[in-house]
Write a protein that holds these residues in place. Sequence first.
Motif, short mmCIF file in Angstrom:
data_model
loop_
_atom_site.label_atom_id
_atom_site.label_comp_id
_atom_site.label_asym_id
_atom_site.label_seq_id
_atom_site.Cartn_x
_atom_site.Cartn_y
_atom_site.Cartn_z
N TYR A 25 0.83 -1.19 0.00
CA TYR A 25 0.00 0.00 0.00
C TYR A 25 0.87 1.26 0.00
O TYR A 25 1.94 1.27 0.59
CB TYR A 25 -0.93 0.02 1.22
CG TYR A 25 -1.88 -1.14 1.27
CD1 TYR A 25 -3.10 -1.08 0.61
CD2 TYR A 25 -1.54 -2.31 1.96
CE1 TYR A 25 -3.98 -2.16 0.64
CE2 TYR A 25 -2.41 -3.39 1.99
CZ TYR A 25 -3.63 -3.31 1.33
OH TYR A 25 -4.49 -4.38 1.35
N PHE A 26 0.37 2.29 -0.67
CA PHE A 26 1.07 3.56 -0.74
C PHE A 26 0.33 4.62 0.05
O PHE A 26 -0.88 4.49 0.30
CB PHE A 26 1.20 4.02 -2.20
CG PHE A 26 1.91 3.03 -3.08
CD1 PHE A 26 3.26 2.79 -2.91
CD2 PHE A 26 1.22 2.35 -4.08
CE1 PHE A 26 3.92 1.88 -3.72
CE2 PHE A 26 1.87 1.44 -4.89
CZ PHE A 26 3.23 1.20 -4.71
N ASN A 27 1.04 5.67 0.43
CA ASN A 27 0.41 6.80 1.12
C ASN A 27 -0.22 7.70 0.07
O ASN A 27 0.45 8.43 -0.65
CB ASN A 27 1.47 7.56 1.92
CG ASN A 27 0.86 8.69 2.73
OD1 ASN A 27 -0.36 8.82 2.83
ND2 ASN A 27 1.71 9.52 3.30
N ILE A 28 -1.54 7.65 -0.01
CA ILE A 28 -2.29 8.33 -1.07
C ILE A 28 -3.30 9.29 -0.44
O ILE A 28 -3.91 8.99 0.59
CB ILE A 28 -3.02 7.30 -1.95
CG1 ILE A 28 -1.98 6.43 -2.68
CG2 ILE A 28 -3.95 7.99 -2.95
CD1 ILE A 28 -2.60 5.25 -3.40
N ARG A 29 -3.44 10.43 -1.07
CA ARG A 29 -4.48 11.38 -0.66
C ARG A 29 -5.71 11.18 -1.53
O ARG A 29 -5.63 11.18 -2.75
CB ARG A 29 -4.01 12.82 -0.80
CG ARG A 29 -5.09 13.83 -0.37
CD ARG A 29 -4.64 15.27 -0.54
NE ARG A 29 -4.83 15.77 -1.89
CZ ARG A 29 -5.01 17.07 -2.20
NH1 ARG A 29 -5.01 17.96 -1.22
NH2 ARG A 29 -5.14 17.44 -3.44
N LEU A 30 -6.84 11.02 -0.89
CA LEU A 30 -8.13 10.96 -1.56
C LEU A 30 -8.84 12.27 -1.26
O LEU A 30 -9.02 12.63 -0.10
CB LEU A 30 -8.92 9.76 -1.05
CG LEU A 30 -10.29 9.43 -1.66
CD1 LEU A 30 -10.60 7.95 -1.45
CD2 LEU A 30 -11.39 10.27 -1.04
N LEU A 31 -9.24 13.01 -2.30
CA LEU A 31 -9.87 14.31 -2.11
C LEU A 31 -11.17 14.38 -2.93
O LEU A 31 -11.17 14.10 -4.13
CB LEU A 31 -8.91 15.41 -2.57
CG LEU A 31 -9.43 16.85 -2.48
CD1 LEU A 31 -9.75 17.23 -1.03
CD2 LEU A 31 -8.40 17.82 -3.06
N THR A 32 -12.26 14.73 -2.27
CA THR A 32 -13.57 14.80 -2.91
C THR A 32 -14.30 16.05 -2.44
O THR A 32 -14.21 16.43 -1.27
CB THR A 32 -14.41 13.57 -2.56
OG1 THR A 32 -13.64 12.38 -2.79
CG2 THR A 32 -15.67 13.51 -3.39
#
Length: 265
Positions: free
Chosen positions: A69-76
Motif C-alpha cells: 500500500y502507498f500513502n495516497i491522498r483521496l480528495l472529494t
Amino acid sequence: MGSGSGSDSNGWNRARGLAVKTLLLIGGALLVKRLRKSTTRWDHAHFVSKSLTGQKYSQDQASRDPDNYFNIRLLTCPAAELVDGSKVLYFEQAFWRSPQKPFRQRFFLVKPCPKELKCDVELSAYAIRDMEEYKNFCDRPRDQRPQPEEVIGDIAEHLTTVHLKRCPRGKRCLYEGSTPPGGFPNSWNGASYCSSEISIMKNNEIHTWDRGYDDDGNQVWGQKEGPYEFKPAPTSSFNDMFSPLNFPPPPSTERRIEGSFVLQE
C-alpha cells in the motif's frame, strides 16, 4: 398586605412551573416525533455524499504494509447538482508528496437507489472530458473552478456503479456495497471485467477495493490483501515531509494501485 404578596408569589411559581412542564411535554413530543420519523431515500444519499467529501489518507496502512500500500491522498468535494437533486462530486487521488499531480480524476454521481433495487444509495463513477482543466478542483477558490453548468457538460462516459446499503447494527460500517454481479467491462492490463467495493465506516474512514479479472476469472490487477483504508489525516501527517512513504513509487509499481471504480482507461 404581606399575606397578599405571598399568595401572588405562590401563584406565580405555580404558573411558571406549569409553563415549564408544558414546554417539556411539547419538547418531548417533538423529539419523539423526530426520532420516529423514517429516514428518506434522499437522506441516505445526502449522508453518503457528505461522508465522501473531504481529504482522507492511507498513511497508516502504508506504514503497516509498505510493500502493498502507498500513502495516497483521496480528495472529494461537491461540484454540481442535477435537476433531480442528485449530487455530482469531483474526486481525485494523488501521492501524498505531490497532491498537485493527481493520477486519478473522476466525477461521482450520488443519488437514491431505484425503488426496484434493494439498496439505499447508488454511487456511479464517470470519466471527465478534460481532466487537465479539473486538476486540483477542490483546492481552488470557487471563482477559479469550472462552474456547475460546465461540470454537468463535462461528465463523460459511465465507468462503474456501486449500490450501497445501510449496514446492520453491530457492524463497523454505516454503508457498504459493491458493483453488480459480473462487474463492468474493463480492458486494462489484460482484464475483461472489474469489480468495486466500498464501505463508509463509523469513524469517518472510507474503504475501497477495486479489482480486475480476465476471462477465466483470474485477478490481473488490484489489491489482493484487502481494501485501501482512507482515514482523515491527523495533524502530524502534514509535518512528516520526509517519510519514504510520501515519495511516489517508480512507474512500474504504480500499476498496482489502479482501480476500476476510479480509473478505467
